[in-house]
Design an enzyme around this catalytic site. Sequence first.
Site, PDB file in Angstrom:
ATOM      1  N   SER A 125       0.830  -1.203   0.000  1.00  0.00           N
ATOM      2  CA  SER A 125       0.000   0.000   0.000  1.00  0.00           C
ATOM      3  C   SER A 125       0.862   1.250   0.000  1.00  0.00           C
ATOM      4  O   SER A 125       1.966   1.264   0.573  1.00  0.00           O
ATOM      5  CB  SER A 125      -0.860  -0.025   1.266  1.00  0.00           C
ATOM      6  OG  SER A 125      -1.450   1.226   1.470  1.00  0.00           O
ATOM      7  N   TYR A 149      -1.434  -0.332  10.602  1.00  0.00           N
ATOM      8  CA  TYR A 149      -1.762  -0.912   9.289  1.00  0.00           C
ATOM      9  C   TYR A 149      -0.595  -0.706   8.315  1.00  0.00           C
ATOM     10  O   TYR A 149      -0.093  -1.658   7.708  1.00  0.00           O
ATOM     11  CB  TYR A 149      -3.049  -0.281   8.727  1.00  0.00           C
ATOM     12  CG  TYR A 149      -3.268  -0.615   7.269  1.00  0.00           C
ATOM     13  CD1 TYR A 149      -3.587  -1.909   6.880  1.00  0.00           C
ATOM     14  CD2 TYR A 149      -3.120   0.354   6.273  1.00  0.00           C
ATOM     15  CE1 TYR A 149      -3.759  -2.238   5.541  1.00  0.00           C
ATOM     16  CE2 TYR A 149      -3.292   0.037   4.935  1.00  0.00           C
ATOM     17  CZ  TYR A 149      -3.613  -1.260   4.574  1.00  0.00           C
ATOM     18  OH  TYR A 149      -3.772  -1.577   3.243  1.00  0.00           O
ATOM     19  N   LYS A 153       2.245  -3.479   6.603  1.00  0.00           N
ATOM     20  CA  LYS A 153       2.591  -3.659   5.182  1.00  0.00           C
ATOM     21  C   LYS A 153       4.108  -3.537   4.994  1.00  0.00           C
ATOM     22  O   LYS A 153       4.718  -4.304   4.246  1.00  0.00           O
ATOM     23  CB  LYS A 153       1.870  -2.621   4.323  1.00  0.00           C
ATOM     24  CG  LYS A 153       0.360  -2.800   4.268  1.00  0.00           C
ATOM     25  CD  LYS A 153      -0.020  -4.039   3.500  1.00  0.00           C
ATOM     26  CE  LYS A 153      -1.515  -4.281   3.472  1.00  0.00           C
ATOM     27  NZ  LYS A 153      -1.873  -5.579   2.913  1.00  0.00           N
TER      28      LYS A 153
HETATM   29  P1  NAD Z   1     -11.227  -6.400   1.440  1.00  0.00           P
HETATM   30  O1  NAD Z   1     -11.427  -6.317   2.915  1.00  0.00           O
HETATM   31  O2  NAD Z   1     -12.389  -6.176   0.553  1.00  0.00           O
HETATM   32  O3  NAD Z   1     -10.582  -7.821   1.061  1.00  0.00           O
HETATM   33  C1  NAD Z   1      -9.740  -8.516   1.949  1.00  0.00           C
HETATM   34  C2  NAD Z   1     -10.272  -9.929   2.045  1.00  0.00           C
HETATM   35  O4  NAD Z   1      -9.435 -10.665   2.949  1.00  0.00           O
HETATM   36  C3  NAD Z   1     -11.698 -10.000   2.601  1.00  0.00           C
HETATM   37  O5  NAD Z   1     -12.486 -10.796   1.738  1.00  0.00           O
HETATM   38  C4  NAD Z   1     -11.544 -10.658   3.978  1.00  0.00           C
HETATM   39  O6  NAD Z   1     -12.650 -11.462   4.301  1.00  0.00           O
HETATM   40  C5  NAD Z   1     -10.272 -11.460   3.774  1.00  0.00           C
HETATM   41  N1  NAD Z   1      -9.512 -11.715   5.017  1.00  0.00           N
HETATM   42  C6  NAD Z   1      -9.218 -10.825   5.993  1.00  0.00           C
HETATM   43  N2  NAD Z   1      -8.465 -11.422   6.930  1.00  0.00           N
HETATM   44  C7  NAD Z   1      -8.289 -12.706   6.517  1.00  0.00           C
HETATM   45  C8  NAD Z   1      -7.592 -13.816   7.056  1.00  0.00           C
HETATM   46  N3  NAD Z   1      -6.907 -13.723   8.214  1.00  0.00           N
HETATM   47  N4  NAD Z   1      -7.596 -14.982   6.382  1.00  0.00           N
HETATM   48  C9  NAD Z   1      -8.266 -15.102   5.201  1.00  0.00           C
HETATM   49  N5  NAD Z   1      -8.953 -14.075   4.655  1.00  0.00           N
HETATM   50  C10 NAD Z   1      -8.946 -12.895   5.302  1.00  0.00           C
HETATM   51  O7  NAD Z   1     -10.031  -5.406   1.072  1.00  0.00           O
HETATM   52  P2  NAD Z   1      -9.487  -4.941  -0.342  1.00  0.00           P
HETATM   53  O8  NAD Z   1      -9.786  -3.501  -0.490  1.00  0.00           O
HETATM   54  O9  NAD Z   1      -9.892  -5.884  -1.401  1.00  0.00           O
HETATM   55  O10 NAD Z   1      -7.928  -5.070  -0.073  1.00  0.00           O
HETATM   56  C11 NAD Z   1      -7.189  -6.209  -0.451  1.00  0.00           C
HETATM   57  C12 NAD Z   1      -5.743  -6.015  -0.026  1.00  0.00           C
HETATM   58  O11 NAD Z   1      -5.248  -4.832  -0.614  1.00  0.00           O
HETATM   59  C13 NAD Z   1      -5.541  -5.868   1.478  1.00  0.00           C
HETATM   60  O12 NAD Z   1      -4.371  -6.545   1.854  1.00  0.00           O
HETATM   61  C14 NAD Z   1      -5.377  -4.377   1.649  1.00  0.00           C
HETATM   62  O13 NAD Z   1      -4.595  -4.057   2.780  1.00  0.00           O
HETATM   63  C15 NAD Z   1      -4.664  -3.996   0.371  1.00  0.00           C
HETATM   64  N6  NAD Z   1      -4.887  -2.581  -0.003  1.00  0.00           N
HETATM   65  C16 NAD Z   1      -6.138  -2.097  -0.098  1.00  0.00           C
HETATM   66  C17 NAD Z   1      -6.333  -0.753  -0.386  1.00  0.00           C
HETATM   67  C18 NAD Z   1      -7.725  -0.172  -0.454  1.00  0.00           C
HETATM   68  O14 NAD Z   1      -7.871   1.049  -0.281  1.00  0.00           O
HETATM   69  N7  NAD Z   1      -8.768  -0.938  -0.716  1.00  0.00           N
HETATM   70  C19 NAD Z   1      -5.234   0.080  -0.619  1.00  0.00           C
HETATM   71  C20 NAD Z   1      -3.958  -0.454  -0.541  1.00  0.00           C
HETATM   72  C21 NAD Z   1      -3.792  -1.797  -0.224  1.00  0.00           C
END
Ligand code: NAD
Length: 340
Positions: A125, A149, A153
């Site tokens: 991120s 958070y 990362k």
């Molecule tokens: P999201 O919450 O929609 O998806 C994450 C998924 O991981 C969810 O389906 C959740 O149920 C699952 N999950 C959480 N903990 C878990 C565990 N311990 N074991 C198995 N499954 C688990 O989030 P997203 O927006 O799709 O983000 C996906 C990734 O991208 C994350 O790692 C997030 O940190 C990273 N990210 C997201 C953003 C954003 O703004 N959306 C920005 C930068 C990075």
Amino acid sequence: MQKILITGGTGFIGSHTVVQLESIGYECVILDSLANSRPAVVDRITKITGKTPVLVEGDVRDRACLDAVFAAHDIDSVIHFAGLKAVAESIREPLRYYDCNVSGTITLLSAMAKANVKTIVFSSSATVYGEPDFSPIPESAPFRPASPYGKSKAMVESILTDLTVSDPAWRVALLRYFNPVGAHPSGMMGEDPAGIPNNLMPFVCQVASGRHKTLNIFGNDYPTADGTAERDYIHVMDLAEGHLAALHYLVRSDAPRLTIANLGTSRGHSVLDVVTTFARVNNTPIPYQFVARRPGDVPAYWADATRAEQTLGWKATRSLEDMCRDSWNWQTQNPTGYIG
Ligand code: NAD
Ligand code: UDP
């Protein structure tokens, strides 16, 4: 045919990536605890692609579950999305965040090593950069994560980097996302936050749909052109395609052990840009008021995404108009998200 394990594959970014992977012939196995997503996502994926990914309901911290997944499926590579992502929550509950995001990744990597699966794309991120000295931010910018958070990362990036030093067989891509928004153009998949959204685009959608009367714009006294904070919003379909590009790159014979790339559009948009663009392309008024800055917010940042273009051959192509139109299309077709 390559088989990919997608942790967190029913989540926002993961589900869009599964659709893109399936559409070009990859087989997908999703491992998701459903902590922040719904199994109904799989039906939507099937409707869009005509193919049904395997869904294993399980936690990345559960070693036995991971070993069973690797034993049952001949996995070639992993895309690791699973994790917790709410910055404010991570400040209140740091142990939960380190456990899920850091311990969870260590457990996953140990299971991968045992199964001799050593290709991984990791969801990092832009929060690892914290408040940058300037924008656009290159990958060489210093790390200054301000929350547990963001630190989680940064820690995982270090762990993965060390792994590539320890064993030449690993192929690792660290993808630093900027602000993912938008939805699948069909309107069948999108972001489905639980409770009141923290993020701008889902909140704007809920104001447009009448669930909230007014958008609070956090701060209009930033040193930006219109006084509101600027971010690099990137369409989730572009982001999904960035993962395909990274996977293709990692399996090349000349791929280095470690690849790090920003995934953004290389331009910033202010909160007011988002609000006025959304209102214009969707012909929907967005009532707003200015309120105090949100603690911890950075005034402005956007990516230097040149490296992704030069190494992965990937570039974001979708505009802010596309992001606003597709977000609203998803919202109007699914006013209560995946339930209802
Ligand atoms: P999201 O919450 O929609 O998806 C994450 C998924 O991981 C969810 O389906 C959740 O149920 C699952 N999950 C959480 N903990 C878990 C565990 N311990 N074991 C198995 N499954 C688990 O989030 P997203 O927006 O799709 O983000 C996906 C990734 O991208 C994350 O790692 C997030 O940190 C990273 N990210 C997201 C953003 C954003 O703004 N959306 C920005 C930068 C990075
Ligand atoms: N924002 C806002 N009102 C909201 C939600 C967000 O003004 O209800 C602003 C926020 O202050 C930031 C930008 O919109 O400047 C993007 O916020 P978001 O939470 O979507 O992403 P962040 O960049 O904080 O990860």
